[in-house]
Design an enzyme around this catalytic site. Sequence first.
Site, PDB file in Angstrom:
ATOM      1  N   SER A 163       0.812  -1.208   0.000  1.00 53.37           N
ATOM      2  CA  SER A 163       0.000   0.000   0.000  1.00 53.37           C
ATOM      3  C   SER A 163       0.852   1.268   0.000  1.00 53.37           C
ATOM      4  CB  SER A 163      -0.970  -0.027   1.181  1.00 53.37           C
ATOM      5  OG  SER A 163      -1.870   1.041   1.136  1.00 53.37           O
ATOM      6  N   ASP A 173      -2.079   6.099  -3.407  1.00 50.84           N
ATOM      7  CA  ASP A 173      -0.996   5.340  -2.795  1.00 50.84           C
ATOM      8  C   ASP A 173      -0.587   4.215  -3.746  1.00 50.84           C
ATOM      9  OD1 ASP A 173      -3.413   4.030  -2.507  1.00 50.84           O
ATOM     10  OD2 ASP A 173      -2.945   3.186  -0.555  1.00 50.84           O
ATOM     11  N   ASP A 192      -1.210   1.026  -4.123  1.00 51.89           N
ATOM     12  CA  ASP A 192      -2.184   0.099  -4.697  1.00 51.89           C
ATOM     13  C   ASP A 192      -3.494   0.781  -5.047  1.00 51.89           C
ATOM     14  OD1 ASP A 192      -2.916   0.486  -2.021  1.00 51.89           O
ATOM     15  OD2 ASP A 192      -3.734  -1.530  -1.813  1.00 51.89           O
ATOM     16  N   ASP A 231      -5.936   2.284  -3.507  1.00 55.69           N
ATOM     17  CA  ASP A 231      -7.206   2.181  -2.793  1.00 55.69           C
ATOM     18  C   ASP A 231      -7.503   3.448  -2.002  1.00 55.69           C
ATOM     19  OD1 ASP A 231      -5.426   1.843  -0.682  1.00 55.69           O
ATOM     20  OD2 ASP A 231      -6.426   0.083   0.155  1.00 55.69           O
TER      21      ASP A 231
END
Length: 455
Positions: free
Chosen positions: A94, A237, A239, A241
């Site tokens: 992340s 970020d 990833d 999300d």
Amino acid sequence: MDVFGSSGVRGVANEELTPSFALRVALAAGTVWDAERVAVARDTRTTGRMLANAATSGLQSAGVDVDRLGVVPTPALQSYCEAAGVPGVMITASHNPPEYNGVKLVGADGIELPVTELERIEEVLVAESFETTRWDGTGSDDAVDGARRRYLTELLAAVDRDRIADAELTVAIDPGNGAGAFTSPEFFRRLGCDVVTVNAQGDGHFPGRDPEPVVETLDDLGALVRAADADVGIAHDGDADRAVFFDETGAFVEGDTTLAALAAAELEPGDTTVSAVTVSQRLVDVVDRKGAELELTSIGSTHIMTRIRELREAGETVPVAGEGNGGVIFPSYRVNRDGAYTAARFLELLADAPASEVLAPYDGYENVRVNVPYETDAERDRLVDAIADYAEAAEGAEYTTIDGYRLDYGDAWVLARPSGTEPVVRIYAEARERSRAATLVEDVKERLRDALDGS
């Protein structure tokens, strides 16, 4: 949970998070899941393929076939899992620095696993009570094309395309060289926006900036907003999300302010929203004004999603939830964070007014955050003890221990807690005046430094 923290398991790749460990995590999940197939995906980190290979091997050893999605945002894996009815393994750290990687587990409903199921998997992992299959029962693995396209199609159907297109917005996007580089620029172009980008090439070294989208790392995005005369800046970020924003002047927007604005547009009397113990007074003010209820949890998406599920199962209406780090959840869409979806919902608000005007009612608070690093478990224990001593001795404050120690002074609050993903103690503070928040942070930080020095 000792292994699965606030949002999966993470560590420095090939040191703390080794291929053998990723294999065992996946094997434990394959042991617990009653699944014939599992999807595996990764973000752009350089160690992602290595760890995805290891996780695939663990699942195959449990007799599970693997759908390999390659590099996609975490929400794209979650979308695929829900559509295919299969659980998933996401290799991502992340927002953590490039040297980190991690493993996040997703259910066949496309939602991150609740705490109870993670605990079952952790029990198998710790006890090494894996169930493997004979040589002739091991699973296969197949590359899956089109996961990104399917995700984009779902996103486009879930938002008000006409409202956004009619606003004729110019959008500056910084995916931070992460997985969102492969989806978000195209998504917003297909929404009818003029799109300009920075750090929009997938690169697991993250050469443009650190993966965490905070004000200290986003100077280039603010400059791009100003240079392109954009209506908004969006950063993800690693990833994708999460989403954080800049307004049309190129000014960074606190994530707590965005969450409050989005919540104000969603909440009705009697609704409930869920946030973490770091909740800003901005959201508290919105909840009070709307006649809604606020539930607090420990920090991390796992805890918030688990509580959302519990509340919905009890018949409560939870239209919006999340944290002030850009991780907003719209449960009617999916009980997960999705940076692209969150950004599109924010763009819907900009159809009526510029970003600065939309956000103005939720401004007026200042936030300060710092980290105090430690090296050993013994140092961590000393820091935790120092936090407890500080809280118990604080005058004029009430404290809660949902996650760490949060001290509320009426005009301000400060929270200190060990991170669930990095060897640091995080200190957060909020007040009307920045100097007040900074003083609170510095006071706690000094106490923690004294603890590390042994004084």
